[in-house]
Design a protein around this motif. Sequence first.
Motif, PDB file in Angstrom:
ATOM      1  N   ALA A 149      -9.935  11.384  -8.003  1.00  0.00           N
ATOM      2  CA  ALA A 149      -7.179  11.866  -7.971  1.00  0.00           C
ATOM      3  C   ALA A 149      -7.378  10.982  -6.398  1.00  0.00           C
ATOM      4  O   ALA A 149      -6.106  10.402  -7.501  1.00  0.00           O
ATOM      5  CB  ALA A 149      -7.770  13.249  -7.736  1.00  0.00           C
ATOM      6  N   TRP A 178       1.239  10.405 -10.965  1.00  0.00           N
ATOM      7  CA  TRP A 178       1.444  11.928 -11.924  1.00  0.00           C
ATOM      8  C   TRP A 178       2.217  12.679 -12.685  1.00  0.00           C
ATOM      9  O   TRP A 178       3.560  12.205 -12.782  1.00  0.00           O
ATOM     10  CB  TRP A 178       0.570  12.481 -10.992  1.00  0.00           C
ATOM     11  CG  TRP A 178      -0.492  12.452 -10.132  1.00  0.00           C
ATOM     12  CD1 TRP A 178      -0.570  11.683  -9.364  1.00  0.00           C
ATOM     13  CD2 TRP A 178      -1.973  12.841 -10.383  1.00  0.00           C
ATOM     14  NE1 TRP A 178      -2.373  11.732  -8.757  1.00  0.00           N
ATOM     15  CE2 TRP A 178      -2.746  12.261  -9.475  1.00  0.00           C
ATOM     16  CE3 TRP A 178      -2.121  14.002 -11.284  1.00  0.00           C
ATOM     17  CZ2 TRP A 178      -4.523  12.740  -9.606  1.00  0.00           C
ATOM     18  CZ3 TRP A 178      -3.857  14.540 -10.774  1.00  0.00           C
ATOM     19  CH2 TRP A 178      -4.762  13.805 -10.342  1.00  0.00           C
ATOM     20  N   ALA A 182      -2.832  11.324 -15.538  1.00  0.00           N
ATOM     21  CA  ALA A 182      -2.614  10.393 -14.286  1.00  0.00           C
ATOM     22  C   ALA A 182      -2.990   9.565 -14.587  1.00  0.00           C
ATOM     23  O   ALA A 182      -3.640   9.018 -15.368  1.00  0.00           O
ATOM     24  CB  ALA A 182      -3.470  10.569 -13.338  1.00  0.00           C
ATOM     25  N   TYR A 195      -5.779   7.630  -8.702  1.00  0.00           N
ATOM     26  CA  TYR A 195      -4.737   7.817  -9.990  1.00  0.00           C
ATOM     27  C   TYR A 195      -3.485   7.346  -8.295  1.00  0.00           C
ATOM     28  O   TYR A 195      -3.284   7.851  -7.572  1.00  0.00           O
ATOM     29  CB  TYR A 195      -5.162   8.935 -10.334  1.00  0.00           C
ATOM     30  CG  TYR A 195      -6.113   8.347 -11.234  1.00  0.00           C
ATOM     31  CD1 TYR A 195      -7.170   9.037 -11.550  1.00  0.00           C
ATOM     32  CD2 TYR A 195      -5.750   8.034 -12.269  1.00  0.00           C
ATOM     33  CE1 TYR A 195      -8.197   9.056 -12.544  1.00  0.00           C
ATOM     34  CE2 TYR A 195      -6.060   8.486 -13.788  1.00  0.00           C
ATOM     35  CZ  TYR A 195      -7.676   8.557 -13.265  1.00  0.00           C
ATOM     36  OH  TYR A 195      -9.068   8.075 -14.395  1.00  0.00           O
ATOM     37  N   TYR A 212      -2.691  18.134 -15.608  1.00  0.00           N
ATOM     38  CA  TYR A 212      -1.536  16.902 -15.427  1.00  0.00           C
ATOM     39  C   TYR A 212      -3.303  15.727 -16.072  1.00  0.00           C
ATOM     40  O   TYR A 212      -3.719  15.897 -16.205  1.00  0.00           O
ATOM     41  CB  TYR A 212      -2.426  17.147 -13.934  1.00  0.00           C
ATOM     42  CG  TYR A 212      -1.458  18.219 -12.867  1.00  0.00           C
ATOM     43  CD1 TYR A 212      -2.518  19.129 -12.537  1.00  0.00           C
ATOM     44  CD2 TYR A 212      -0.528  17.741 -12.588  1.00  0.00           C
ATOM     45  CE1 TYR A 212      -1.712  20.024 -11.879  1.00  0.00           C
ATOM     46  CE2 TYR A 212       0.252  19.039 -12.052  1.00  0.00           C
ATOM     47  CZ  TYR A 212      -0.759  20.086 -11.361  1.00  0.00           C
ATOM     48  OH  TYR A 212       0.215  20.535 -10.638  1.00  0.00           O
ATOM     49  N   SER A 224      -3.772   5.689 -13.314  1.00  0.00           N
ATOM     50  CA  SER A 224      -4.072   4.653 -11.798  1.00  0.00           C
ATOM     51  C   SER A 224      -4.269   3.008 -12.913  1.00  0.00           C
ATOM     52  O   SER A 224      -4.229   2.200 -13.754  1.00  0.00           O
ATOM     53  CB  SER A 224      -6.343   4.540 -12.655  1.00  0.00           C
ATOM     54  OG  SER A 224      -6.666   3.727 -11.493  1.00  0.00           O
TER      55      SER A 224
END
Length: 124
Positions: free
Chosen positions: A108, A114, A97, A111, A95, A99
């Motif tokens: 995670a 996604w 992502a 972030y 994945y 931020s």
Amino acid sequence: QVQLVESAGGLVQAGGSLRLSCTASGGTFSSYGMGWFRQATGKEREFVATINWSGRYTAYADSVKGRFTISRDNTKNTVYLQMNNVKPEDTAVYYCAASRYSGTRTMADNYNFWGQGTQVTVSS
């Protein structure tokens, strides 16, 4: 709202290479810190790599350090993950992502957006 679309993953033999890309739309890509995470079947999602807004700073999980490289092209709104010398344990859904924080982030929870994920399978 930022939308992230990953390129297709695929099947690769151990020791081989694969490059993933992730293209963003709907936001100011150059202001976001970006990351790659992965999740293997039956395991929790884990951090792989991160890059700051300019591409100057990066960080990697120990398990991929020296084999994977994260990079970005802000003119193309795209972040890349070059995967070299892949191993069967790299098999996972990957994945990307984004931020809102422009620096590097390994968690995670940091972030905000996604991608849908792309399967990478490494055969031995």
